[in-house]
Enzyme design. Sequence first.
Site, PDB file in Angstrom:
ATOM      1  N   LYS A 185       0.867  -1.232   0.123  1.00 25.89           N
ATOM      2  CA  LYS A 185       0.101  -0.113   0.259  1.00 25.89           C
ATOM      3  C   LYS A 185       0.960   1.292   0.179  1.00 25.89           C
ATOM      4  O   LYS A 185       1.897   1.210   0.589  1.00 25.89           O
ATOM      5  CB  LYS A 185      -0.914   0.091   1.246  1.00 25.89           C
ATOM      6  CG  LYS A 185      -1.909   1.178   1.504  1.00 25.89           C
ATOM      7  CD  LYS A 185      -2.403   1.343   2.625  1.00 25.89           C
ATOM      8  CE  LYS A 185      -3.004   2.631   3.007  1.00 25.89           C
ATOM      9  NZ  LYS A 185      -3.580   2.924   4.477  1.00 25.89           N
ATOM     10  N   LYS A 417     -12.433  14.890   1.030  1.00 23.37           N
ATOM     11  CA  LYS A 417     -11.391  15.246   2.041  1.00 23.37           C
ATOM     12  C   LYS A 417     -11.216  16.836   2.237  1.00 23.37           C
ATOM     13  O   LYS A 417     -10.868  17.306   3.223  1.00 23.37           O
ATOM     14  CB  LYS A 417     -10.022  14.277   2.147  1.00 23.37           C
ATOM     15  CG  LYS A 417     -10.592  12.712   2.528  1.00 23.37           C
ATOM     16  CD  LYS A 417      -9.198  12.030   2.359  1.00 23.37           C
ATOM     17  CE  LYS A 417      -9.653  10.615   2.899  1.00 23.37           C
ATOM     18  NZ  LYS A 417      -8.319   9.790   2.438  1.00 23.37           N
TER      19      LYS A 417
END
Length: 445
Positions: A185, A417
Site C-alpha cells: 500500500k 477530504k
Amino acid sequence: MTALQTAVDLLIQKIQQSSDTTQRLMVSLDLPANTDLIDWMDSQPLFPKFYWQSRDSREEVVALGQVKTFTDPMVAEKVLADDQRIWGGRSFDGRTNRNRRCLSSFFFLPLLEVIRMDGNWQLAVNLSTDKEKMVETLNKISSTATEVTAINSHIIARTHSPDYSGWSSMIAQALDSISNKVFEKVVLARRTTLTLDTPVAPAQLLKASRKSNNNSFHFMMALDAKHCFVGSTPERLFHRHDRDLKTEALAGTIGRGFDASEDHRLANWLMADNKNGYENRLVVDDIVNRLTPCCESMNVAQTPELIRLRKVQHLKRGIDAQLHEQVYSADLLDNLQPTAAIAGLPRDKALAFISEHEPFARGWYSGAVGFLSRQRSEFCVAIRSALMMGDEVHLFAGAGIVPGSTADSEWKELDRKTATLCSLLESDRPDERSNDRSELERKIA
C-alpha cells in the site's frame, strides 16, 4: 476577559515572589462558559502560538510564547517538570533532501497556557531564569479580545499538484509497484492551492472549522505572524496516560449521502467493501507490529466501527495497550509516525515511492501535532489541514492506494477530504455533487 487579565497580574506577582527552583505556576480562572479562546489568542502579540481542542471537546488549550524550544522531544521529556507540557509537532519530510526548508520537528515549552478542562479553567506560566524578561513579555498580553469575524472570502481559482493527468500517471505507477510486490500500500497526496477574492486569516479558518467539523481534533500552530498550519483532523496518532495507551487505525473512506437513507446505504457499502476493509487491516497490522516491543498487552477491536464526519465516513478500529515501564512518549512518536494510514506499507518502500513521485513536499501535512509531558501525551495525525503563508492557502489530502484503487475514485476522495476546509470558503459546486452521485450509483450497484 477581565478575569484573565486579573489572573495574569496575579501570576506576575507570583513570579516576582517565586524561588529559583520554581518551574511552573498556576492559578484558577472563573470564565464564562461562552468564552472563545480563539478570539483571545488572535488578539495576542506573542509567538509561537498553539491552539488545541481535543476530539471529544473536553480539553482546550492556547499556548503562547516560548521559554525553550526543542527539536528532539526525547530531550524535553527527560527534563520537564511534572506538570509541564511541550507543544508542537513532527513534520512528514522536514530536513530531508526533498524539503530542507521545513523543520523536522518543532516543540516549545510555552511561557503562558490558558487551559480549559470541561468547565474548569486555569492559567499557567513556565518559569525561565530571566524573571524580568518574563514579566516584560507577560505585560504585552492584551486585556481585550477582538471577535474573529466570520469568513467572507470566496475561492476564485484552485490549482492542484499533481493535476488529474499527473495523478492518473502516479496511481498507475503505484499499482504497478503493488503488482510487482514492491509494497502492499502507498498513500499518495495532492496539494490544492486556493486563490481567494479576499485574504482569510488563520483564526477565521480555525474558528469556522471548529464550528462545522465535529468529532475532530482542532489545531493551529503559528511560528510567526506569516506562517501558520491549521487543521481539523479526525485521526488520533496516540493518547498516552502513564502506561495506558490508546491508538487507532483510521482507513477506508466513503462520502456522505444526500439523505439518511442514502447515508445508510453508503455506510453499509463501506463496512462490507473488501478493498476498504483490506486497507484498514494493513494499518492495524502495521500499528500492532510497531507497538509490540513497547507493550505488555494489547487489545485490538475485532471489527471496524463507522465514523461519520461532515463530508466523509471512515472505518476505524481502536487499539488499547499497556506499555512496558520506561517507554517514553517520544519512543511512541518515533515508532508510530508515519503510520501506514498516511505513508504506506512497508514504510520505507512507500516513503521512497512518495519521495520520488509526489510533485511537492508535504512538510507538516501528514505529520503529527499535539503535546507531550511526563505523565500524559496526545498527538493527532495532521491531515485535513492547510498551510497558510501570507495570502497563500494550501490544502492537502491523501488517498490510500491498494489493489482495486482507480485514479478517478481516489481523485473524488481527495475532493471530499479537502472539502472539510474548502467548503468553509465556498459552497459545494453542483457539478461535484452530481459526480459524487454518479460514483455512488456505480459503487452501490
